[in-house]
Design an enzyme around this catalytic site. Structure first.
Site, PDB file in Angstrom:
ATOM      1  N   ASN A  82      17.117 -14.633   4.878  1.00 37.36           N
ATOM      2  CA  ASN A  82      17.380 -16.028   5.213  1.00 37.36           C
ATOM      3  C   ASN A  82      18.713 -16.536   4.679  1.00 37.36           C
ATOM      4  O   ASN A  82      19.183 -17.592   5.079  1.00 37.36           O
ATOM      5  CB  ASN A  82      16.244 -16.919   4.698  1.00 37.36           C
ATOM      6  CG  ASN A  82      16.216 -17.011   3.185  1.00 37.36           C
ATOM      7  OD1 ASN A  82      16.557 -16.050   2.501  1.00 37.36           O
ATOM      8  ND2 ASN A  82      15.824 -18.148   2.660  1.00 37.36           N
ATOM      9  N   THR A 110       8.486 -13.473   5.298  1.00 33.11           N
ATOM     10  CA  THR A 110       9.428 -13.223   6.391  1.00 33.11           C
ATOM     11  C   THR A 110      10.858 -13.590   6.028  1.00 33.11           C
ATOM     12  O   THR A 110      11.793 -13.057   6.623  1.00 33.11           O
ATOM     13  CB  THR A 110       9.007 -13.997   7.659  1.00 33.11           C
ATOM     14  OG1 THR A 110       8.897 -15.395   7.343  1.00 33.11           O
ATOM     15  CG2 THR A 110       7.674 -13.500   8.168  1.00 33.11           C
ATOM     16  N   CYS A 111      11.035 -14.502   5.072  1.00 36.50           N
ATOM     17  CA  CYS A 111      12.400 -14.878   4.680  1.00 36.50           C
ATOM     18  C   CYS A 111      13.113 -13.732   3.971  1.00 36.50           C
ATOM     19  O   CYS A 111      14.337 -13.697   3.899  1.00 36.50           O
ATOM     20  CB  CYS A 111      12.373 -16.107   3.769  1.00 36.50           C
ATOM     21  SG  CYS A 111      11.774 -17.587   4.595  1.00 36.50           S
ATOM     22  N   PHE A 112      12.317 -12.801   3.409  1.00 40.19           N
ATOM     23  CA  PHE A 112      12.912 -11.695   2.649  1.00 40.19           C
ATOM     24  C   PHE A 112      12.613 -10.341   3.281  1.00 40.19           C
ATOM     25  O   PHE A 112      12.930  -9.301   2.709  1.00 40.19           O
ATOM     26  CB  PHE A 112      12.388 -11.709   1.207  1.00 40.19           C
ATOM     27  CG  PHE A 112      12.556 -13.035   0.524  1.00 40.19           C
ATOM     28  CD1 PHE A 112      13.816 -13.507   0.194  1.00 40.19           C
ATOM     29  CD2 PHE A 112      11.460 -13.834   0.244  1.00 40.19           C
ATOM     30  CE1 PHE A 112      13.979 -14.736  -0.428  1.00 40.19           C
ATOM     31  CE2 PHE A 112      11.611 -15.068  -0.373  1.00 40.19           C
ATOM     32  CZ  PHE A 112      12.872 -15.520  -0.710  1.00 40.19           C
TER      33      PHE A 112
END
Length: 501
Positions: free
Chosen positions: A443, A467-469
């Site tokens: 992100n 999901t950001c990582f």
């Protein structure tokens, strides 16, 4: 009496119909009074939850589309974000000659099928809606060097009936008979061009360079009539779905939800802007919010020019305090999920529904819709494993750790669909960067490779994703069988029962 008993029996049967979405307490059922699908939320006791005030854990909103004018030409309408319980969708579809083609029972039966079977049912139904060849067909003549302009002029001149006719393509000046190959090429090239960030209509999300979101500044970036491009793209995407073709762009998750009329919740903000989501979330834990000196506005930065946008009418004069904090969070959610790109999204969805009947989509979840529109990715397992990082107890032995070895063995046995769903579960999209997993971004725009992190099974029974990582938390399972069972459940149920953190 017979008619009364039959009606009562139908109502009783309809009342039992529930579509498979069951997440955050929300379920899609049939409203017996008019036989439309509606969203209902049940509380912990199993009763309908009637609370009205915004709650970050419980409240949800769905896209509502109301048509203002339908004279057979270019339809006009307006979208809005309404409480999920007010989101209604017809449960039947009529054919061109006004016959009942699909009923609520057909939809309820189809939505419990496998993805492959759902796709087949959807495509067969579209074939029945297709205008017969002898009733007319369309020849699309375009110049390759002016592909987008010629294509937009041609597609936007068509009636909704024309959109469901058979299209045949010809690239002017080139020898070629369209037996399917030219159509495939046209859909690929046109959608690639429209989704290209350099055009200014779309931009990559901060969370993943493979996911595209509408550019709020599209009117400035694309000085031509930007809204026509969105209406055009909506029609192209709808026609691609109708004709079993694929499009080039993977969109941000909540756009697929808007297409489906699925609930969006406060947690969906995290996939759009994690930093913004966390800052809003922290407001709930501040003793006196008024000390933050906030009002019901937000700041937009458009190509270096900052402007203040009111989240509600008169927002500049409304101070945020503890008493109205829920309403402030609600206004922020609505603005980020729809408000800031409402005109563009309105045209995109209007174009899409010029082709696709909305009830047909109710059988899919948002992951399946992405796979249906963009196709199953070709995944290089060697590249995936080579560019995977390990952390926690997996850090030292990496892929040689027993649990990691089991993980890759299970994934190797997955079919193409399940591998794509695993990617969606961990990264938020089924898209794979053109240069492979080695350039997968997080992100913050930096490379964040697919990561497997160990967690204690006592703390977490199922795999969970960040999901950001691009990270999956994989519990330290005792057997390959247990890992396979839990991973399968988590990956297949993420859209309808598991939270993504």
């Amino acid at each position: 009496v017979g008619l009364t008993n039959r009606a009562a029996s139908m109502a009783s049967a309809a009342a039992k119909v529930k579509l498979s979405y069951d997440k955050d307490g929300w379920t899609r059922t049939i409203r017996v009074s008019d036989m439309k699908f509606q969203w209902v939320r049940f509380d912990d006791k199993g009763d309908v939850d009637l609370r009205n005030r915004f709650d970050t854990e419980r409240s949800a909103y769905v896209r509502k589309l109301v048509f203002d004018r339908d004279d057979g030409g270019l339809r006009r309408g307006n979208i809005s974000l309404v409480p999920a319980s007010e989101g209604l969708v017809d449960s039947k579809i009529k054919s061109a000659d006004n016959r009942d083609l699909v009923s609520y029972a057909d939809i309820a039966a189809a939505q419990i099928k496998s993805f492959e079977e759902k796709t087949q049912w959807f495509q067969e139904t579209c074939s029945q809606l297709c205008v017969e060849w002898n009733e007319g067909h369309m020849r699309m003549n375009v110049r390759r060097e002016y592909l987008l302009g010629d294509s937009m002029e041609a597609v936007m001149s068509l009636s909704r009936k024309d959109l469901r006719k058979v299209w045949r393509f010809e690239f002017i000046g080139e020898v070629g008979i369209d037996a399917g190959g030219l159509a495939r090429e046209w859909f690929q090239l046109v959608t690639e061009e429209v989704f290209d960030p350099d055009m200014g209509l779309w931009q990559s999300t901060e969370a993943n360079q493979m996911m595209m979101q509408i550019n709020p500044a599209s009117e400035i970036s694309c000085p031509d009539d930007h809204l026509i491009y969105f209406r055009f793209l909506g029609r192209v995407m709808g026609k691609a779905l109708f004709d079993r073709q694929l499009v080039a762009g993977h969109m941000v998750q909540h756009l697929y939800k808007h297409m489906l009329g699925w609930p969006v919740t406060f947690s969906d903000l995290e996939h759009v802007d994690e930093e913004y989501y966390n800052s809003l979330k922290q407001l709930k834990y501040i003793e006196d919010v008024s000390m933050m000196c906030l009002d019901f506005t937000t700041m937009e930065d458009t190509m270096g020019a900052k402007t203040t946008v009111e989240l509600v009418k008169g927002g500049e004069d409304i101070e945020v305090d503890n008493s109205n904090l829920p309403e402030y969070l609600e206004a922020c959610l609505k603005y980020r999920m729809m408000g800031r790109v409402k005109p563009q999204m309105n045209e995109l969805l209007m174009g899409f529904f010029d082709v696709i009947p909305e009830p047909l989509l109710t059988i899919f979840d948002f992951q399946e819709l992405e796979l249906l529109m963009c196709g199953l990715p070709v995944i290089d397992m060697d590249d995936w494993k080579e560019h995977t990082e390990y952390s926690g107890e997996y850090d030292r032995e990496m892929e040689n750790h027993e649990v990691c070895r089991w993980f890759w063995e299970v994934v190797e046995d997955f079919d193409q669909e399940m591998k794509a769903r695993l990617l969606q579960f961990v990264t938020g999209t089924s898209g794979v960067p053109a240069r492979g997993f080695g350039v997968l971004q997080g992100n913050d725009g930096n490379v964040r490779k697919f990561t497997i992190h160990s967690v204690d099974k006592q703390m977490c029974m199922y795999p969970r994703s960040h999901t950001c990582f691009n990270r999956i938390d994989l519990p330290l399972y005792d057997s390959k069988e247990e890992l396979s069972e839990k991973l399968n459940l988590a990956v297949t149920m993420v859209a309808t029962g598991f939270d993504i953190e």
